[in-house]
Design a protein around this motif. Structure first.
Motif, short mmCIF file in Angstrom:
data_model
loop_
_atom_site.label_atom_id
_atom_site.label_comp_id
_atom_site.label_asym_id
_atom_site.label_seq_id
_atom_site.Cartn_x
_atom_site.Cartn_y
_atom_site.Cartn_z
N ILE A 123 4.79 -0.60 -7.51
CA ILE A 123 3.68 -1.16 -6.76
C ILE A 123 2.63 -1.51 -7.81
O ILE A 123 2.07 -0.62 -8.45
CB ILE A 123 3.14 -0.19 -5.67
CG1 ILE A 123 1.92 -0.78 -4.98
CG2 ILE A 123 2.91 1.19 -6.21
CD1 ILE A 123 2.22 -1.98 -4.11
N TYR A 124 2.44 -2.79 -8.04
CA TYR A 124 1.69 -3.26 -9.20
C TYR A 124 2.36 -2.69 -10.47
O TYR A 124 3.54 -2.95 -10.69
CB TYR A 124 0.21 -2.93 -9.09
CG TYR A 124 -0.40 -3.49 -7.84
CD1 TYR A 124 -0.54 -4.87 -7.66
CD2 TYR A 124 -0.83 -2.64 -6.81
CE1 TYR A 124 -1.08 -5.39 -6.49
CE2 TYR A 124 -1.39 -3.16 -5.64
CZ TYR A 124 -1.50 -4.54 -5.48
OH TYR A 124 -2.04 -5.05 -4.34
N SER A 125 1.66 -1.90 -11.25
CA SER A 125 2.28 -1.36 -12.47
C SER A 125 2.66 0.11 -12.33
O SER A 125 3.01 0.75 -13.32
CB SER A 125 1.31 -1.52 -13.65
OG SER A 125 0.11 -0.80 -13.42
N ILE A 126 2.64 0.64 -11.10
CA ILE A 126 2.90 2.05 -10.85
C ILE A 126 4.28 2.22 -10.23
O ILE A 126 4.62 1.51 -9.28
CB ILE A 126 1.83 2.65 -9.92
CG1 ILE A 126 0.43 2.39 -10.49
CG2 ILE A 126 2.07 4.13 -9.71
CD1 ILE A 126 0.20 2.94 -11.88
N PRO A 127 5.09 3.15 -10.72
CA PRO A 127 6.43 3.35 -10.15
C PRO A 127 6.36 3.63 -8.64
O PRO A 127 5.55 4.44 -8.19
CB PRO A 127 6.97 4.56 -10.91
CG PRO A 127 6.20 4.59 -12.19
CD PRO A 127 4.83 4.07 -11.86
N ARG A 128 7.21 2.93 -7.89
CA ARG A 128 7.31 3.17 -6.45
C ARG A 128 8.46 4.16 -6.22
O ARG A 128 9.63 3.79 -6.15
CB ARG A 128 7.57 1.86 -5.70
CG ARG A 128 7.44 1.99 -4.19
CD ARG A 128 7.94 0.73 -3.49
NE ARG A 128 7.11 -0.43 -3.75
CZ ARG A 128 6.10 -0.82 -2.95
NH1 ARG A 128 5.80 -0.11 -1.88
NH2 ARG A 128 5.41 -1.90 -3.25
N ARG A 129 8.13 5.42 -6.08
CA ARG A 129 9.15 6.45 -6.07
C ARG A 129 10.11 6.31 -4.90
O ARG A 129 11.30 6.62 -5.02
CB ARG A 129 8.49 7.83 -6.05
CG ARG A 129 7.62 8.10 -7.26
CD ARG A 129 7.10 9.52 -7.30
NE ARG A 129 6.16 9.72 -8.41
CZ ARG A 129 5.74 10.91 -8.82
NH1 ARG A 129 6.16 12.00 -8.21
NH2 ARG A 129 4.90 11.00 -9.84
N GLU A 130 9.61 5.83 -3.76
CA GLU A 130 10.48 5.74 -2.59
C GLU A 130 11.63 4.76 -2.80
O GLU A 130 12.63 4.80 -2.07
CB GLU A 130 9.68 5.31 -1.36
CG GLU A 130 9.15 3.89 -1.42
CD GLU A 130 8.42 3.48 -0.15
OE1 GLU A 130 8.22 4.36 0.72
OE2 GLU A 130 8.06 2.30 -0.03
N SER A 131 11.53 3.88 -3.80
CA SER A 131 12.61 2.91 -4.04
C SER A 131 13.79 3.55 -4.75
O SER A 131 14.88 2.97 -4.78
CB SER A 131 12.09 1.74 -4.86
OG SER A 131 11.75 2.13 -6.19
N GLY A 132 13.61 4.72 -5.34
CA GLY A 132 14.71 5.40 -5.98
C GLY A 132 15.18 4.70 -7.24
O GLY A 132 14.39 4.07 -7.96
N TYR A 133 16.48 4.79 -7.50
CA TYR A 133 17.06 4.33 -8.75
C TYR A 133 18.33 3.52 -8.45
O TYR A 133 18.98 3.72 -7.43
CB TYR A 133 17.47 5.51 -9.64
CG TYR A 133 16.48 6.63 -9.72
CD1 TYR A 133 15.64 6.78 -10.82
CD2 TYR A 133 16.38 7.58 -8.69
CE1 TYR A 133 14.74 7.83 -10.91
CE2 TYR A 133 15.47 8.63 -8.76
CZ TYR A 133 14.65 8.74 -9.87
OH TYR A 133 13.76 9.79 -9.94
N THR A 134 18.70 2.64 -9.37
CA THR A 134 19.98 1.95 -9.27
C THR A 134 20.73 2.03 -10.59
O THR A 134 20.12 2.07 -11.67
CB THR A 134 19.82 0.46 -8.89
OG1 THR A 134 19.26 -0.26 -10.00
CG2 THR A 134 18.97 0.29 -7.65
#
Length: 363
Positions: free
Chosen positions: A26-37
């Motif tokens: 979200i902008y330059s901050i990690p969006r944790r809810e998106s998880g990892y791929t």
């Protein structure tokens, strides 16, 4: 010639935690809810291995270890790799997508073809051996293209005992060629009835296939298809990629937005493959034009790359820049920066079908 390139890694580090690279921001901050791929962690692994090979240091090795560890965790009990991991560390898919398998194989080939510590290379080979049964069943054209690129990389660097991957890559090259001949139409020399995402990986794979199997007509397919892609993605000498809003179907209008960084990155890599194959300066121009998209030489004349931190915005909308700076976008920019800085000032003589391992960067 192997030029050492120092890239800003601040944003990539910000997006990475102990598990791996977080998918979105979200902008330059990690969006944790998106998880990892696995897709993103494989791309990050490939980048860090390439950078470590140019300038070995402990911090880059730690990054590579993190991303390689993610791939080890992603191996599926049946075969292949999972792709989507939640932030709570639960796998969200029964098995990974086709593209995920191809990206993982390409990253593992980067490790195996490197001079990284033995444990890194041993694990890469083990994971490659484990995924091999899944590769012949891939239906994604792009996944098959990544497998061709992976084999070519290992072949160029003289890695031994890779005959199973060679056989799979050769069959993949034949399938891509067959699709090209079956789907091409007048004024449409392409592999599919519509252009979608990461289009340039298809002609790129044909350039690589032509190096490995030079008598099969792969080079002509590569040159013609990349020339066509360049034609439809260049307007007033500006790179204008296919937008992912509606893609570009044969006989219809090209989608102008939303333009994605992965298109510019893969175009730069394919242009480099063409440059290495023929030495034709048109490919150098193509590479620099694709890179320019990141720094404001685009349809909106707005930069997407944040140079001090190595971040990149997620795309161009008709109304402006998508200011979120996710993993795929950032890695696309960093890879394009690596290609441009390493090769834009290097003279490559015209030596068709001959590869010098020390100059390889785009495979």
């Amino acid at each position: 010639m192997n030029v050492s390139v120092c890239l800003p890694m601040g944003h990539l580090d910000r997006m990475t935690d102990s598990a791996g690279l977080i998918q979105h921001a979200i902008y330059s901050i990690p969006r944790r809810e998106s998880g990892y791929t696995t897709d993103d962690n494989a791309r990050a692994l490939r980048l860090c291995v390439r950078l470590w090979g140019q300038d070995p240091d402990d911090r880059m090795l730690e990054r590579a270890a993190c991303y390689l560890s993610f791939l080890e965790h992603a191996r599926c009990p049946v075969r292949g790799f999972h792709n989507f991991l939640s932030y709570q560390r639960d796998w969200l898919d029964a098995g990974g997508t086709g593209d995920c398998q191809g990206q993982a194989v390409l990253a593992l080939a980067e490790v195996l073809g490197s001079k990284m510590p033995g444990g890194f290379r041993d694990l890469a080979r083990e994971l490659l051996d484990n995924v091999m049964p899944a590769l012949d069943d891939l239906r994604s054209l792009r996944a098959q293209a990544y497998v061709i690129q992976a084999y070519t990389h290992l072949w160029q660097f003289g890695v031994h005992d890779i005959e199973p991957l060679e056989n799979i890559a050769r069959r993949a090259a034949d399938r891509l060629a067959e699709r090209y001949h079956r789907l091409q139409r007048p004024n449409w020399p392409w592999f599919e009835s519509q252009m979608t995402y990461a289009n340039a990986v298809l002609p790129h794979a044909m350039f690589d296939a032509a190096q490995c199997w030079p008598d099969e007509g792969f080079l002509e397919i590569a040159e013609t298809s990349l020339g066509f892609l360049d034609l439809v993605t260049t307007t007033d000498d500006v790179f204008w990629p296919i937008g992912n809003r509606d893609w570009y179907a044969h006989g219809e209008e090209k989608s102008l937005y939303d333009q994605q960084p992965v298109e510019a990155s893969t175009m730069a890599a394919a242009a480099l493959a063409g440059l290495q194959s023929s030495g034709d300066e048109k490919y150098r121009v193509m590479l620099l034009r694709a890179y320019g998209w990141f720094v404001g030489q685009n349809s909106l004349k707005q930069p997407l790359a944040e140079l001090p931190h190595g971040a990149c915005c997620d795309g161009l909308h008709s109304a402006g820049v998508n200011r979120n700076q996710g993993a795929e976008s950032t890695l696309a920019y960093l890879w394009a920066e690596l290609l441009k800085n390493t090769f834009s000032d290097v003279h490559i003589e015209s030596k068709p079908r001959k590869t010098v391992a020390s100059t390889v960067a785009g495979s």
